[in-house]
Design an enzyme around this catalytic site. Structure first.
Site, PDB file in Angstrom:
ATOM      1  N   TYR A   1      38.726   1.695   7.768  1.00 49.64           N
ATOM      2  CA  TYR A   1      40.195   2.300   8.655  1.00 49.64           C
ATOM      3  C   TYR A   1      41.521   2.344   8.315  1.00 49.64           C
ATOM      4  CZ  TYR A   1      36.450   3.080  11.935  1.00 49.64           C
ATOM      5  OH  TYR A   1      34.890   3.387  12.807  1.00 49.64           O
TER       6      TYR A   1
ATOM      7  N   ARG B   1      26.839   8.565  13.422  1.00 49.17           N
ATOM      8  CA  ARG B   1      27.778   8.786  13.874  1.00 49.17           C
ATOM      9  C   ARG B   1      28.086  10.274  13.123  1.00 49.17           C
ATOM     10  NH1 ARG B   1      31.309   4.305  14.759  1.00 49.17           N
ATOM     11  NH2 ARG B   1      30.765   2.653  13.540  1.00 49.17           N
TER      12      ARG B   1
ATOM     13  N   HIS C   1      39.335  11.823  12.529  1.00 52.25           N
ATOM     14  CA  HIS C   1      38.647  10.758  12.292  1.00 52.25           C
ATOM     15  C   HIS C   1      39.556  10.563  11.166  1.00 52.25           C
ATOM     16  CE1 HIS C   1      35.691  11.644  15.469  1.00 52.25           C
ATOM     17  NE2 HIS C   1      35.733  13.161  14.755  1.00 52.25           N
ATOM     18  N   LEU C   2      39.369   8.842  11.343  1.00 54.42           N
ATOM     19  CA  LEU C   2      40.163   8.129   9.880  1.00 54.42           C
ATOM     20  C   LEU C   2      38.947   8.462   8.958  1.00 54.42           C
ATOM     21  CD1 LEU C   2      41.551   5.736  12.318  1.00 54.42           C
ATOM     22  CD2 LEU C   2      43.239   6.403  10.498  1.00 54.42           C
ATOM     23  N   SER C   3      37.847   8.110   8.914  1.00 54.06           N
ATOM     24  CA  SER C   3      37.165   7.892   8.387  1.00 54.06           C
ATOM     25  C   SER C   3      35.946   9.057   8.229  1.00 54.06           C
ATOM     26  CB  SER C   3      36.254   6.616   8.473  1.00 54.06           C
ATOM     27  OG  SER C   3      35.352   6.410   9.745  1.00 54.06           O
TER      28      SER C   3
ATOM     29  N   ASP D   1      33.111  17.240  28.759  1.00 50.54           N
ATOM     30  CA  ASP D   1      32.994  17.325  29.057  1.00 50.54           C
ATOM     31  C   ASP D   1      34.428  18.400  30.136  1.00 50.54           C
ATOM     32  OD1 ASP D   1      30.336  18.189  29.262  1.00 50.54           O
ATOM     33  OD2 ASP D   1      30.121  17.210  31.131  1.00 50.54           O
TER      34      ASP D   1
ATOM     35  N   HIS E   1      30.595  10.580  19.350  1.00 51.71           N
ATOM     36  CA  HIS E   1      29.255  10.206  19.430  1.00 51.71           C
ATOM     37  C   HIS E   1      28.140   9.941  20.888  1.00 51.71           C
ATOM     38  CE1 HIS E   1      30.907   9.636  15.580  1.00 51.71           C
ATOM     39  NE2 HIS E   1      31.183   8.488  15.722  1.00 51.71           N
TER      40      HIS E   1
ATOM     41  N   ASN F   1      41.613  11.400  18.554  1.00 51.07           N
ATOM     42  CA  ASN F   1      40.479  11.125  17.698  1.00 51.07           C
ATOM     43  C   ASN F   1      39.296  10.370  18.849  1.00 51.07           C
ATOM     44  OD1 ASN F   1      38.675   8.777  16.381  1.00 51.07           O
ATOM     45  ND2 ASN F   1      40.426   8.680  15.004  1.00 51.07           N
TER      46      ASN F   1
END
Ligand code: DQA
Length: 166
Positions: free
Chosen positions: A42, A131, A120-122, A107, A100, A94
Site C-alpha cells: 500500500y 480480491r 484502490h491503492l493496489s 446498497d 469484496h 476506496n
C-alpha cells in the site's frame, strides 16, 4: 479536510453556469493505517499525506474535497446516506476490504445514486482471487487501481472531467 475555494468552479458544458463541486473521499476499514500497513503493498504514504495531496489537487481543479475514513461499516453507510442530502456531487470511494464483501455498503450507493469512482491503492486483480470480485464496480462511473495514492489523484481528475461534461 474541507477545502472551499470560491474562486474556482467547474463550468458545466450543458448550460455554461459555474457551480462549486463537492467531492467526498471515503476510505474504508484499515486505511487509517496507511503508511504502516503492509507498505510493500500500500506504500509508505499516510492518510494525512493523501489528504494534503488531494487538497492541493482540489485547489488546482477548483473543487471542495472532504475526507472520511472509518473502520465501521455502520458509520460508512451513515456517511453515504448523509451524502444523499448534504450537497455531495461526487464520491471517490476506496471500500478497502468491504469491496469484496459488503452488500449493505453497496446498497447505500445504489440508494443515494451519487456518481462515484472506485479506487484502490493496489491492483486487486494482481492479488489473491478473493480480491478479484468487487461489489461496487458495476455501480461506479469507473475504477482506478494500482497506482498507490496517485489512484486518488487520477480519480479526482476523472471526477472533475466527468462532472464538467454533464
Ligand atoms: C484495497 C484493496 C483491498 O483488497 C484491501 O482489502 C484493502 C485495500 C486497496 O486500496 O488496494 O484494504 O482496497
Amino acid at each position: 479536510m474541507a477545502t472551499a475555494l470560491d474562486k474556482m468552479a467547474v463550468r458545466s458544458a450543458a448550460n455554461g453556469t459555474e457551480t462549486t463541486v463537492n467531492v467526498l473521499v471515503i476510505n474504508g476499514p484499515n486505511l487509517n493505517l496507511l503508511g504502516s500497513r503492509e507498505p510493500q503493498i500500500y506504500g509508505a504514504d499516510t492518510l494525512a499525506v493523501l489528504a494534503d495531496r488531494l487538497a492541493a489537487a482540489a485547489q488546482k481543479t477548483g473543487v471542495t474535497v472532504e475526507m472520511f475514513q472509518s473502520d465501521s461499516e455502520r458509520e460508512l453507510i451513515a456517511r453515504v446516506q448523509a451524502a444523499g442530502g448534504d450537497g455531495t456531487d461526487f464520491i471517490i470511494l476506496n471500500p478497502a476490504g468491504l469491496t469484496h464483501a459488503s452488500v449493505p455498503f453497496r446498497d447505500a450507493f445504489a440508494a443515494v445514486s451519487i456518481p462515484f469512482i472506485e479506487v484502490h491503492l493496489s491492483n486487486p486483480y494482481a492479488r489473491e482471487p478473493f480480491r478479484h470480485r468487487s461489489l461496487f464496480s458495476d455501480l461506479a462511473v469507473g475504477v482506478v487501481a494500482g497506482f498507490g495514492i496517485r489512484s486518488y489523484e487520477f480519480a479526482l481528475e476523472a471526477a472533475v472531467s466527468h462532472l464538467a461534461a454533464r
